[in-house]
Design an enzyme around this catalytic site. Structure first.
Site, PDB file in Angstrom:
ATOM      1  N   GLY A  42      47.954  34.930  35.636  1.00  0.00           N
ATOM      2  CA  GLY A  42      46.665  35.402  35.164  1.00  0.00           C
ATOM      3  C   GLY A  42      45.648  34.299  34.947  1.00  0.00           C
ATOM      4  N   SER A  43      45.708  33.250  35.770  1.00  0.00           N
ATOM      5  CA  SER A  43      44.707  32.182  35.605  1.00  0.00           C
ATOM      6  C   SER A  43      43.320  32.707  35.981  1.00  0.00           C
ATOM      7  CB  SER A  43      45.072  30.954  36.436  1.00  0.00           C
ATOM      8  OG  SER A  43      44.989  31.229  37.819  1.00  0.00           O
ATOM      9  N   ASN A  44      43.250  33.630  36.932  1.00  0.00           N
ATOM     10  CA  ASN A  44      41.954  34.225  37.260  1.00  0.00           C
ATOM     11  C   ASN A  44      41.460  35.122  36.127  1.00  0.00           C
ATOM     12  OD1 ASN A  44      40.818  33.404  39.820  1.00  0.00           O
ATOM     13  ND2 ASN A  44      42.655  34.237  40.782  1.00  0.00           N
ATOM     14  N   MET A  48      49.717  41.882  42.799  1.00  0.00           N
ATOM     15  CA  MET A  48      50.501  41.744  44.025  1.00  0.00           C
ATOM     16  C   MET A  48      50.896  43.077  44.653  1.00  0.00           C
ATOM     17  SD  MET A  48      50.356  38.576  44.415  1.00  0.00           S
ATOM     18  CE  MET A  48      51.461  38.315  45.812  1.00  0.00           C
ATOM     19  N   LEU A  74      50.427  46.749  46.385  1.00  0.00           N
ATOM     20  CA  LEU A  74      49.449  47.393  47.259  1.00  0.00           C
ATOM     21  C   LEU A  74      48.955  48.659  46.558  1.00  0.00           C
ATOM     22  CD1 LEU A  74      48.603  46.700  50.225  1.00  0.00           C
ATOM     23  CD2 LEU A  74      50.125  48.555  50.928  1.00  0.00           C
ATOM     24  N   ASN A 109      38.580  41.991  45.015  1.00  0.00           N
ATOM     25  CA  ASN A 109      39.786  41.169  45.099  1.00  0.00           C
ATOM     26  C   ASN A 109      39.387  39.747  45.482  1.00  0.00           C
ATOM     27  OD1 ASN A 109      42.615  40.576  45.286  1.00  0.00           O
ATOM     28  ND2 ASN A 109      42.500  40.778  47.495  1.00  0.00           N
ATOM     29  N   HIS A 141      40.927  36.309  47.506  1.00  0.00           N
ATOM     30  CA  HIS A 141      41.973  36.016  48.493  1.00  0.00           C
ATOM     31  C   HIS A 141      41.853  34.554  48.953  1.00  0.00           C
ATOM     32  CE1 HIS A 141      44.836  36.978  51.702  1.00  0.00           C
ATOM     33  NE2 HIS A 141      44.084  36.232  52.480  1.00  0.00           N
TER      34      HIS A 141
END
Lengths: 201, 201
Positions: B11-13, B87, B89, B104, B106
């Site tokens: 969860g660094s983002n 992670m 889908l 998202n 990427h």
């Protein structure tokens, strides 16, 4: 290092090579076109560089034409073949004869958008970052190992012509830089991954 | 704007979103994980943000799980769903329910290298320019319209872990920037090409 340049059209990349490299880092020993009317040939003659044109119609197919080009390049002692807006596909036997001695410049960040109409495809995909790649040529279409890449953020641009103009300025820097690295013997394949080139500056 | 963040791991983002946006430009009304042990959930609780986890094993398949997540997001009034290292889908019905309201981040310059192992694929392809993309999520794998991209020249790098670390720092800037643009209502589709987003800053 003696290099030859293959062109089809205006030859702005050829002019960048003449201006930045010819007589200093490398000697351009010949300029070849598949099209005898290519304006690039005039630039070469102005710079006293030997020229030749090989229209496919004059030969029994592309393979025979490419053989004639290869013989001419060998006669002129070209050690490196630089594609500068050369629009014809090279035959496999030509590529094999000059294995790892042909480089190309392409207006995308390969492996994204190979082939013609790269910029148009990138615009259609809605990308915000465009770029230029200099790569070794193998038998595939723009699939050879990557030598240099430069990216440019162009958020808000959607006109391929305008984007092409911006990318061409980058091409005019990146292709001479790639030729210089090849001439300096600074490029080798990564033993762990032959698709990856190692550059020693 | 009220946003929810979906996480699977560290969860660094998420931390970058809390630090840069929460309480200022947006309110994070919930953090959801497919994995109850995700360290990211602890960061959320520390910041007094409601959390929930939805393990697929607790539901009759992914579709049912995603329905439960969607209901939870609606109950918490989330207007935008941000995938921050999520992670799993998402099912098509989830995507349809939050059409153009899921973003998202990427670790590649899409459309190059979609899916997992993007950095590893880029290294295998021998690219010299890597990058990060923030995009809207559609039913495909990393095929939604591109919101933001940033490139970084990493000539000489071949260790995916090292490259990942460099790209993550870019993610921590680019994802909050993308959320802010969405919150500001600055993003629209190009009428001439719905795959291309127009950003009005």
């Amino acid at each position: 290092m003696k290099i030859a340049v293959l062109v089809s059209g205006r030859g702005s990349n050829l002019q960048a090579l003449i201006k930045n490299l010819h007589g200093f880092d490398v000697e351009i020993v010949g300029v070849v076109s598949d099209n005898e009317d290519a304006p690039a040939l005039k630039h070469a003659r102005t710079a006293d560089i030997p020229t030749a044109s090989f229209a496919e119609a004059s030969y029994d197919g592309r393979e025979a034409r490419d053989l004639a080009i290869a013989d001419w390049l060998d006669e002129n002692q070209a050690e490196l073949v630089v594609l500068a807006g050369y629009m014809a596909l090279l035959s496999d036997s030509f590529v094999a004869r000059f294995r790892d001695r042909i480089i190309n410049v392409h207006p995308s960040l390969l492996p994204a958008f190979p082939g013609t109409r790269a910029v148009e495809m990138a615009v259609a995909a809605g990308v915000k970052v465009f770029g230029v790649t200099v790569h070794l040529v193998d038998e595939g279409i723009d699939t050879g190992p990557i030598l240099l890449q430069r990216a440019v953020e162009l958020d808000g641009y959607s006109d391929p012509t305008e984007i092409h103009q911006i990318l061409q300025k980058i091409e005019h820097e990146l292709l001479p830089e790639g030729v210089r690295l090849m001439a300096d013997g600074a490029v080798s394949r990564d033993p762990a991954n032959p698709q990856r080139l190692i550059i020693e500056r």
